[in-house]
Design an enzyme around this catalytic site. Structure first.
Site, mmCIF file in Angstrom:
data_model
loop_
_atom_site.group_PDB
_atom_site.id
_atom_site.type_symbol
_atom_site.label_atom_id
_atom_site.label_comp_id
_atom_site.label_asym_id
_atom_site.label_seq_id
_atom_site.Cartn_x
_atom_site.Cartn_y
_atom_site.Cartn_z
ATOM 1 N N HIS A 160 9.012 36.423 36.335
ATOM 2 C CA HIS A 160 9.423 37.837 36.406
ATOM 3 C C HIS A 160 8.249 38.964 36.204
ATOM 4 O O HIS A 160 8.221 40.213 36.347
ATOM 5 C CB HIS A 160 10.782 38.409 35.687
ATOM 6 C CG HIS A 160 11.840 37.577 35.987
ATOM 7 N ND1 HIS A 160 12.415 37.517 37.238
ATOM 8 C CD2 HIS A 160 12.701 36.810 35.520
ATOM 9 C CE1 HIS A 160 13.381 36.891 37.425
ATOM 10 N NE2 HIS A 160 13.569 36.300 36.087
ATOM 11 N N ASP B 133 14.651 28.816 40.517
ATOM 12 C CA ASP B 133 15.262 29.356 39.096
ATOM 13 C C ASP B 133 16.497 30.050 39.973
ATOM 14 O O ASP B 133 16.369 30.627 41.050
ATOM 15 C CB ASP B 133 14.313 30.204 38.265
ATOM 16 C CG ASP B 133 15.049 30.877 37.307
ATOM 17 O OD1 ASP B 133 14.606 30.210 36.250
ATOM 18 O OD2 ASP B 133 15.517 32.028 37.530
ATOM 19 N N HIS C 100 17.120 33.137 39.419
ATOM 20 C CA HIS C 100 16.906 34.595 39.522
ATOM 21 C C HIS C 100 15.575 34.557 40.674
ATOM 22 O O HIS C 100 14.749 33.823 40.524
ATOM 23 C CB HIS C 100 16.257 35.381 38.171
ATOM 24 C CG HIS C 100 17.259 35.305 37.394
ATOM 25 N ND1 HIS C 100 17.459 34.253 36.045
ATOM 26 C CD2 HIS C 100 18.450 36.174 37.038
ATOM 27 C CE1 HIS C 100 18.413 34.506 35.455
ATOM 28 N NE2 HIS C 100 18.956 35.533 35.652
ATOM 29 N N ASP D 165 19.011 27.838 35.104
ATOM 30 C CA ASP D 165 20.103 28.413 35.061
ATOM 31 C C ASP D 165 21.076 28.699 36.404
ATOM 32 O O ASP D 165 21.873 29.520 36.149
ATOM 33 C CB ASP D 165 19.590 30.122 34.713
ATOM 34 C CG ASP D 165 18.158 30.458 35.377
ATOM 35 O OD1 ASP D 165 17.844 29.630 36.167
ATOM 36 O OD2 ASP D 165 17.692 31.541 34.942
HETATM 37 N N1 Q9C Z 1 22.080 39.568 28.586
HETATM 38 C C1 Q9C Z 1 14.643 33.908 33.518
HETATM 39 O O1 Q9C Z 1 15.274 33.336 33.991
HETATM 40 N N2 Q9C Z 1 19.147 39.502 32.169
HETATM 41 N N3 Q9C Z 1 14.883 35.406 33.285
HETATM 42 C C2 Q9C Z 1 19.938 39.087 30.934
HETATM 43 C C3 Q9C Z 1 22.027 39.083 29.828
HETATM 44 C C4 Q9C Z 1 17.839 39.248 32.296
HETATM 45 C C5 Q9C Z 1 15.968 35.809 33.158
HETATM 46 C C6 Q9C Z 1 21.199 39.765 30.808
HETATM 47 C C7 Q9C Z 1 17.571 37.643 33.028
HETATM 48 C C8 Q9C Z 1 16.212 37.110 32.903
HETATM 49 C C9 Q9C Z 1 13.162 33.457 33.510
HETATM 50 ZN ZN ZN Z 2 16.149 32.769 35.750
#
Ligand code: Q9C
Ligand code: ZN
Length: 321
Positions: A137, A171, A173, A260
């Site tokens: 990201h 991933d 995301h 994830d």
């Molecule tokens: N409280 C990676 O997997 N959203 N980043 C979090 C939950 C952010 C994920 C909301 C997710 C970022 C590298």
């Molecule tokens: Zn992720």
């Protein structure tokens, strides 16, 4: 195959992230690496610890030097066990700085870079870079989604000096940072499978219409997935993505790997089960060109991470011999 890791990440341990104004426990915990590392040990994979922190020049290859210097100086001014969400160079509230963030993020990038060097020198044809904090990201001048420096992009940039590079991102995301860093280039392709950005982080990119710009037109490919995607549909889509990578005929592949996508991940919302990771590992080992650098991104179910990694690498190694 070799597994590269370092311990500098452990002190980068923010207590919380801000979500809609609430403080929630920080999901990107140091323990993630402990679990993944012990899974690798149990599988008998050779491990190599990196003990040096690279020079800032390493991350300035893809990041604005003002941004890099900002993280260094801001990070250094924070008290032990305190954390700070900066007001500039940031896209969201999930990416706090601690006193140890700069060193941890720099070392994380160093792990990916060292993996790239090993592939390039022909020392290994697969390297698993156990990076933390994650990177996909992170943008040219912005931290986001637990990421500060873009480990996979930095490694891909280094490898691109020696031939075409395909980055396959699995991933949960979309890797907005990685996509943007190579969006106008035809020598580094970015292909990603991820949760539909209209309902999942990072929201602003990862749609199928985004395919690159200028010389890079056609060299970015996105496969957004709906929450009801079954394991079968997932592996079918992965097949398509792998085919796109193969047609590009890369000299090197960088795999951004996240766990994830697991059905019980606390952040993710897809339906992959334990066995799906065996299938994914096999599919990649069998069809993805090598040399391949596997870069660790997300995956937040602490109690299952080790098991998921074991499933993945059991599938991946089985067909490697
Ligand atoms: N409280 C990676 O997997 N959203 N980043 C979090 C939950 C952010 C994920 C909301 C997710 C970022 C590298
Ligand atoms: Zn992720």
């Amino acid at each position: 195959m070799i597994v590269l890791f370092a311990n500098d990440h452990q002190q980068h341990d923010p207590a919380f992230e801000l979500y809609d104004g609430r403080q929630e426990p920080y999901a990107e915990k140091a323990e993630r690496i402990t679990k993944l590392l012990s899974a690798c040990k149990q599988l008998g994979l050779p491990l190599h610890e990196l003990t040096n922190t690279p020079d800032a020049a390493v991350v300035k290859a893809m990041h604005d030097s003002v941004y890099v210097n900002y993280i260094r100086s801001k990070s250094g001014g924070i008290a032990e066990h305190d954390q700070l969400i900066p007001s500039v160079f940031i896209k969201d509230t999930y990416t706090p700085l601690t006193r140890h963030t700069y060193k941890a993020a720099l070392t994380s990038a160093g792990i990916a870079m060292s993996g790239a060097e090993k592939l390039q020198r022909g020392e290994h044809n697969t390297v698993y870079a156990l990076c933390r904090p994650p990177g996909h990201h992170a943008e040219h001048n912005a931290m986001s989604g637990y990421c500060y420096f873009n480990n996979a992009a930095l490694a891909a940039q280094e490898l691109s000096k020696h031939g075409k590079v395909a980055i396959l991102d699995v991933d949960y995301h979309h890797g907005n940072g990685t996509q943007h860093l190579f969006y106008d280039r035809s020598d580094v392709m970015y292909v990603s499978l991820h949760a539909d950005p209209s309902i999942a982080f990072p929201y602003s990119s990862g749609f199928a219409e985004e395919t690159g710009t200028g010389d890079g037109k056609g060299f970015t490919r996105n496969f957004p997935l709906s929450p009801d995607t079954t394991p079968e549909q997932y592996t079918q889509t992965l097949d398509l993505a792998i085919e796109v990578v193969r047609e590009f005929e890369p000299a090197y592949v960088v795999l951004s790997l996240g766990f994830d996508t697991y059905k019980h991940d606390p952040i993710g919302n897809l339906n992959l089960n334990e066995e799906t990771y065996n299938a994914i590992g096999e599919l990649l080992a069998d069809n993805l060109p090598r040399p391949t650098l596997i870069v660790q991104e997300g995956g937040y179910n602490i109690n299952k991470l080790g098991e998921l990694a074991k499933h993945f690498f059991t599938g991946y190694i089985k067909l490697q011999a």
